[in-house]
Design a protein around this motif. Structure first.
Motif, mmCIF file in Angstrom:
data_model
loop_
_atom_site.group_PDB
_atom_site.id
_atom_site.type_symbol
_atom_site.label_atom_id
_atom_site.label_comp_id
_atom_site.label_asym_id
_atom_site.label_seq_id
_atom_site.Cartn_x
_atom_site.Cartn_y
_atom_site.Cartn_z
ATOM 1 N N PRO A 172 15.057 -23.142 100.442
ATOM 2 C CA PRO A 172 15.653 -22.280 99.414
ATOM 3 C C PRO A 172 15.036 -20.891 99.412
ATOM 4 C CG PRO A 172 13.998 -23.678 98.423
ATOM 5 C CD PRO A 172 14.105 -24.111 99.861
ATOM 6 N N ARG A 173 15.743 -19.944 98.816
ATOM 7 C CA ARG A 173 15.208 -18.600 98.645
ATOM 8 C C ARG A 173 14.254 -18.518 97.462
ATOM 9 N NH1 ARG A 173 17.884 -14.593 101.234
ATOM 10 N NH2 ARG A 173 15.947 -13.467 100.784
ATOM 11 N N VAL A 174 14.409 -19.447 96.508
ATOM 12 C CA VAL A 174 13.528 -19.480 95.342
ATOM 13 C C VAL A 174 13.369 -20.938 94.927
ATOM 14 C CG1 VAL A 174 15.437 -19.166 93.701
ATOM 15 C CG2 VAL A 174 13.112 -18.569 93.006
ATOM 16 N N VAL A 175 12.169 -21.283 94.438
ATOM 17 C CA VAL A 175 11.915 -22.639 93.958
ATOM 18 C C VAL A 175 11.748 -22.582 92.445
ATOM 19 C CG1 VAL A 175 10.508 -24.716 94.194
ATOM 20 C CG2 VAL A 175 10.715 -23.136 96.129
ATOM 21 N N LEU A 176 12.477 -23.458 91.747
ATOM 22 C CA LEU A 176 12.472 -23.495 90.288
ATOM 23 C C LEU A 176 11.729 -24.753 89.835
ATOM 24 C CD1 LEU A 176 16.269 -22.648 89.755
ATOM 25 C CD2 LEU A 176 14.350 -21.044 89.976
ATOM 26 N N PHE A 177 10.706 -24.573 89.022
ATOM 27 C CA PHE A 177 9.889 -25.688 88.537
ATOM 28 C C PHE A 177 10.090 -25.835 87.033
ATOM 29 C CE2 PHE A 177 7.705 -24.254 92.325
ATOM 30 C CZ PHE A 177 7.198 -25.404 92.914
ATOM 31 N N ASP A 178 10.484 -27.031 86.604
ATOM 32 C CA ASP A 178 10.659 -27.289 85.176
ATOM 33 C C ASP A 178 9.512 -28.168 84.683
ATOM 34 O OD1 ASP A 178 11.582 -27.558 82.611
ATOM 35 O OD2 ASP A 178 13.156 -29.005 83.115
ATOM 36 N N GLU A 179 8.497 -27.556 84.076
ATOM 37 C CA GLU A 179 7.348 -28.296 83.544
ATOM 38 C C GLU A 179 6.874 -29.342 84.556
ATOM 39 O OE1 GLU A 179 5.694 -27.632 80.926
ATOM 40 O OE2 GLU A 179 6.959 -26.904 79.287
ATOM 41 N N PRO A 180 6.448 -28.931 85.742
ATOM 42 C CA PRO A 180 6.173 -29.901 86.814
ATOM 43 C C PRO A 180 5.013 -30.844 86.544
ATOM 44 C CG PRO A 180 5.404 -27.724 87.426
ATOM 45 C CD PRO A 180 6.201 -27.546 86.172
ATOM 46 N N THR A 181 4.186 -30.561 85.536
ATOM 47 C CA THR A 181 3.050 -31.448 85.263
ATOM 48 C C THR A 181 3.160 -32.157 83.921
ATOM 49 O OG1 THR A 181 1.772 -29.627 84.267
ATOM 50 C CG2 THR A 181 1.520 -29.982 86.636
ATOM 51 N N SER A 182 4.244 -31.955 83.185
ATOM 52 C CA SER A 182 4.308 -32.467 81.810
ATOM 53 C C SER A 182 4.367 -33.983 81.748
ATOM 54 C CB SER A 182 5.521 -31.875 81.083
ATOM 55 O OG SER A 182 6.719 -32.320 81.685
ATOM 56 N N ALA A 183 4.868 -34.636 82.804
ATOM 57 C CA ALA A 183 4.990 -36.094 82.786
ATOM 58 C C ALA A 183 3.795 -36.788 83.433
ATOM 59 C CB ALA A 183 6.279 -36.510 83.502
ATOM 60 N N LEU A 184 2.760 -36.029 83.797
ATOM 61 C CA LEU A 184 1.639 -36.588 84.540
ATOM 62 C C LEU A 184 0.451 -36.883 83.642
ATOM 63 C CD1 LEU A 184 1.634 -34.242 87.673
ATOM 64 C CD2 LEU A 184 2.809 -36.428 87.389
ATOM 65 N N ASP A 185 -0.314 -37.887 84.041
ATOM 66 C CA ASP A 185 -1.600 -38.108 83.404
ATOM 67 C C ASP A 185 -2.494 -36.909 83.686
ATOM 68 O OD1 ASP A 185 -0.842 -40.600 82.479
ATOM 69 O OD2 ASP A 185 -1.569 -41.634 84.281
ATOM 70 N N PRO A 186 -3.400 -36.577 82.755
ATOM 71 C CA PRO A 186 -4.220 -35.366 82.916
ATOM 72 C C PRO A 186 -4.975 -35.290 84.234
ATOM 73 C CG PRO A 186 -4.428 -36.210 80.684
ATOM 74 C CD PRO A 186 -3.630 -37.224 81.447
ATOM 75 N N GLU A 187 -5.456 -36.430 84.765
ATOM 76 C CA GLU A 187 -6.244 -36.370 85.994
ATOM 77 C C GLU A 187 -5.396 -36.103 87.228
ATOM 78 O OE1 GLU A 187 -5.587 -40.875 85.249
ATOM 79 O OE2 GLU A 187 -5.896 -39.044 84.067
ATOM 80 N N LEU A 188 -4.065 -36.190 87.090
ATOM 81 C CA LEU A 188 -3.175 -35.959 88.232
ATOM 82 C C LEU A 188 -2.593 -34.550 88.243
ATOM 83 C CD1 LEU A 188 -1.207 -39.338 88.179
ATOM 84 C CD2 LEU A 188 -3.236 -38.752 89.519
#
Length: 260
Positions: A172-188
């Motif tokens: 892609p020409r641009v990558v769109l990230f929607d809260e990429p860490t919101s569903a992760l445990d803090p250590e991940l």
């Protein structure tokens, strides 16, 4: 140099609730734009509007040479879009890769099969070539040894990194990230942020909706703070995060960075 992304006068309502209120901004090629704001402020709706996952009521989005005027995107009496409008939305969507909050991997496909699905099915890439490229991308995100594992065999952070590799596979020409860490445990969280930081160093154009304010301060070239569907403040992180002018921005950052 013209921007790689241009969003002009975007508006979106759900019923009587106007979620996005006349938002305009641009993303320079090779730069990172972070979108901050409280829950319900319209961040995700704005991000999804950039590639047509959400259809704004009006406004124009341009990514590279693809352009859609959403005021002209109108379903017919059967609720379907005319062919020309569907084609324009497809061209816009093809310019970006989207990384979701939840991983949305195919559970019955291995990591490398998840990565190669788009290039093979959408772009018609030779399966053997797609497999080689997919394994190279998984190596880029630190998952070369896990290419033949299924999602249930991977941690949440590993699944999210597969999602990033899948987005990159479409070139892609641009990558769109929607809260990429919101569903992760803090250590991940750190393993995913490291990959995004590496992509920024490589010069990928990115728009990131995130609640990781310190990360945005380190990685972003430009920051939008959105509240109530409006851009309340924007500029470099040295201003918006380190020295915000708007009282609402200051209040939000104080609550995030100093919650006690």
């Amino acid at each position: 140099m013209s921007p790689i992304v241009s969003a002009q006068h975007l508006r979106k309502s759900f019923g009587d609730h106007e979620v996005i209120k006349d938002i305009s901004f641009e993303v320079a090629e090779g730069s990172v734009t972070a979108i901050l704001g409280p829950s319900g402020s319209g961040k995700t709706t704005l991000l999804r509007s950039l590639n047509g996952l959400e259809l704004p009521d009006s406004g124009v989005v341009e990514i590279a040479d693809a352009r859609v005027d959403f005021a002209e995107v109108t379903p017919n009496k059967r609720g379907r879009l005319p062919r020309e409008q569907r084609a324009a939305l497809a061209r816009l969507g093809a310019q970006s890769g989207f990384v979701f909050q939840a991983h949305h991997l195919f559970p019955h496909k291995t990591a490398v099969q998840n990565v190669t699905e788009g290039p093979i099915v959408v772009q018609g890439i030779d399966p053997a070539a797609a497999d080689a490229a997919g394994r190279e991308l998984l190596d880029k995100v630190g998952l070369a040894a896990h290419a033949d594992k299924f999602p249930f065999q991977l941690s949440g952070g590993q699944q999210q990194r597969v999602g990033i590799a899948r987005a990159l596979a479409l070139q892609p020409r641009v990558v769109l990230f929607d809260e990429p860490t919101s569903a992760l445990d803090p250590e991940l969280v750190g393993e995913v942020l490291r990959v995004i930081r590496d992509l920024a160093t490589e010069g990928w154009s990115m728009v990131i909706v995130t609640h990781e304010v310190r990360f945005a301060q380190q990685v972003a070239d430009h920051v939008l703070f959105i509240d109530g569907g409006l851009v309340v403040e924007e500029g470099p992180p040295s201003e918006v995060i380190a020295d915000p002018r708007n009282p609402r921005t200051r209040e939000f950052l104080r609550r995030i960075l100093d919650p006690i």
